[in-house]
Design an enzyme around this catalytic site. Structure first.
Site, mmCIF file in Angstrom:
data_model
loop_
_atom_site.group_PDB
_atom_site.id
_atom_site.type_symbol
_atom_site.label_atom_id
_atom_site.label_comp_id
_atom_site.label_asym_id
_atom_site.label_seq_id
_atom_site.Cartn_x
_atom_site.Cartn_y
_atom_site.Cartn_z
ATOM 1 N N LYS A 56 23.314 55.588 62.481
ATOM 2 C CA LYS A 56 23.806 56.709 63.285
ATOM 3 C C LYS A 56 22.676 57.573 63.841
ATOM 4 C CE LYS A 56 24.831 60.348 59.957
ATOM 5 N NZ LYS A 56 25.764 61.385 59.605
ATOM 6 N N ASP A 57 21.477 57.457 63.275
ATOM 7 C CA ASP A 57 20.336 58.212 63.799
ATOM 8 C C ASP A 57 19.574 57.452 64.883
ATOM 9 O OD1 ASP A 57 20.833 60.289 62.031
ATOM 10 O OD2 ASP A 57 19.625 59.382 60.445
ATOM 11 N N ARG A 89 29.152 67.550 66.404
ATOM 12 C CA ARG A 89 30.415 66.863 66.117
ATOM 13 C C ARG A 89 31.155 67.520 64.953
ATOM 14 N NH1 ARG A 89 31.723 63.257 62.137
ATOM 15 N NH2 ARG A 89 29.526 63.349 61.533
ATOM 16 N N ARG A 90 30.449 67.756 63.856
ATOM 17 C CA ARG A 90 31.133 68.338 62.689
ATOM 18 C C ARG A 90 31.681 69.720 63.019
ATOM 19 N NH1 ARG A 90 26.573 65.821 58.645
ATOM 20 N NH2 ARG A 90 27.677 63.854 58.289
ATOM 21 N N ARG A 136 19.278 72.321 58.226
ATOM 22 C CA ARG A 136 18.553 71.081 58.510
ATOM 23 C C ARG A 136 17.886 70.594 57.234
ATOM 24 N NH1 ARG A 136 15.989 69.406 62.926
ATOM 25 N NH2 ARG A 136 15.687 67.660 61.521
ATOM 26 N N ARG A 196 19.472 70.287 51.887
ATOM 27 C CA ARG A 196 20.690 70.957 52.355
ATOM 28 C C ARG A 196 21.508 71.482 51.180
ATOM 29 N NH1 ARG A 196 23.150 67.401 57.295
ATOM 30 N NH2 ARG A 196 21.204 66.376 57.791
ATOM 31 N N CYS A 254 22.932 62.151 76.496
ATOM 32 C CA CYS A 254 23.062 63.539 76.041
ATOM 33 C C CYS A 254 23.837 63.563 74.731
ATOM 34 C CB CYS A 254 23.761 64.346 77.131
ATOM 35 S SG CYS A 254 25.094 65.391 76.595
HETATM 36 N N1 LIG Z 1 21.881 62.863 60.288
HETATM 37 C C1 LIG Z 1 21.342 62.735 58.969
HETATM 38 C C2 LIG Z 1 21.841 61.545 58.240
HETATM 39 N N2 LIG Z 1 21.618 60.293 58.702
HETATM 40 C C3 LIG Z 1 22.191 59.411 57.831
HETATM 41 C C4 LIG Z 1 22.801 60.123 56.825
HETATM 42 C C5 LIG Z 1 23.510 59.544 55.678
HETATM 43 C C6 LIG Z 1 23.834 58.074 55.786
HETATM 44 C C7 LIG Z 1 24.843 57.777 56.857
HETATM 45 O O1 LIG Z 1 25.782 58.554 57.054
HETATM 46 O O2 LIG Z 1 24.724 56.720 57.507
HETATM 47 C C8 LIG Z 1 22.579 61.487 57.071
HETATM 48 C C9 LIG Z 1 23.016 62.625 56.269
HETATM 49 C C10 LIG Z 1 24.341 63.196 56.689
HETATM 50 O O3 LIG Z 1 24.771 63.033 57.838
HETATM 51 O O4 LIG Z 1 24.978 63.866 55.859
#
Ligand SMILES: NCc1[nH]cc(CCC(=O)O)c1CC(=O)O
Length: 302
Positions: free
Chosen positions: A79-80, A126-127, A144, A150, A234
């Protein structure tokens, strides 16, 4: 044979994920070596990510190490990873997704509060938007850092709760109370560990393909095609989650305005067909139903 150099960020979660990839490769009788690399995403902790103005802050340094032949493969939280990969870098393998969901973690002093009374800390658009969709009067602060940071900030800070990915908490074996959040649609490819390789290293990439989990790949490709069709580079509040139920795919997704008041949602069941780009198809449905205007509005606000 030489050992496979596995590049990873050096946070506890990233190292756990790299060891997980190493374990899969070792099960197939390959030697591995873990090479931790400090990323600029980890160095710059005072600003929310979307305001740093560049995508791929978590992945850029691993991409560079891969292109410089300092590592053979790079392990990422998918996801990153930006949907558009740099030249010569390919996503080759996805491990089986375990926990895609978001969870709520509150501090002791907030344990009797109602959800709509909580002061929340999250830097994720998003959250924030998906929460506001249900609890429009919530106060937010930015937060962050890695999971451990966190949770420490949650103890020390002037807010009641934070939202995290369940996968991270499970992987870190944290003994912590949490609440599932069925109202949140996960980030595209949340909870998935992915392995990137260099296009000019076919032998290594053939080895990597042996540890690919095809059903996970099918789901994340739909989610990420949905994301890339909507976003065009974006960052916006977009959730997308595909799962295989018996022989059908269930796809739920939404694009929301930053304040959560305006959401365009998708909820579809369909039979998988490798010829068809379902992610793109559903993103076009969103764009044609007000999503285009919504994306323009979001781009002008962030
Ligand atoms: N953006 C940060 C990030 N990137 C991946 C994870 C955890 C593993 C995942 O969700 O794939 C997290 C922490 C979170 O979102 O709480």
């Amino acid at each position: 044979m030489k050992s496979i150099r596995i590049g990873t960020r050096n946070s506890a979660l990233a190292l756990w994920q790299a060891r997980e990839v190493a374990r899969h490769l070792q099960n197939n009788n390959y030697l591995t070596e873990i090479v931790p690399i400090v990323s600029s995403g980890d160095k710059n902790l005072n600003q929310p990510l979307y305001s740093l103005g560049i995508t791929g802050v978590f992945t850029r340094d691993l991409d560079i190490a891969l292109l410089n032949d300092e590592i053979d493969i790079a392990v990422h939280s998918l996801k990153d990873v930006p949907t558009l990969l740099p030249q010569n870098i390919e996503m080759i393998a996805y491990l089986e997704r375990d926990f895609p969901q978001d969870i709520l973690i509150r501090k002791e002093s907030a344990k009797n509060k109602e959800l709509h009374e909580l002061k929340l800390a999250t830097s994720s658009l998003r959250r924030r938007a998906f929460w506001l969709r249900h609890f429009p009067n919530t106060e937010f602060s930015d937060i962050r850092g890695n999971i451990q940071t966190r949770l420490q900030k949650l103890e020390d800070g002037n807010f009641d709760a934070t939202i995290l990915s369940l996968a991270g908490i499970k992987r870190m074996k944290m003994e912590i109370d949490y609440e599932m959040l069925p109202v949140m649609i996960p980030a595209p490819s949340q909870g998935v560990i992915a392995v990137a390789g260099h296009s000019d290293k076919p032998e290594i990439n053939e080895i990597l393909k042996q540890i690919n989990h095809k059903p996970t790949q099918i789901c994340v490709e739909i989610e990420r095609n949905f994301l890339s069709t909507l976003e065009g580079g974006c960052t916006a509040p977009i959730g997308a989650f595909a799962e295989i139920i018996e022989d059908q795919i269930r796809f739920t997704a939404a694009l929301c305005s930053l304040d959560g008041k305006n959401c365009i949602a998708i909820d579809e069941n369909f039979e998988y067909n490798p010829e068809e780009n379902f992610g793109e198809r559903f993103a076009k449905v969103v764009l044609e139903n007000g999503g285009k205007e919504l994306m323009t509005e979001i781009k002008s606000q962030i």
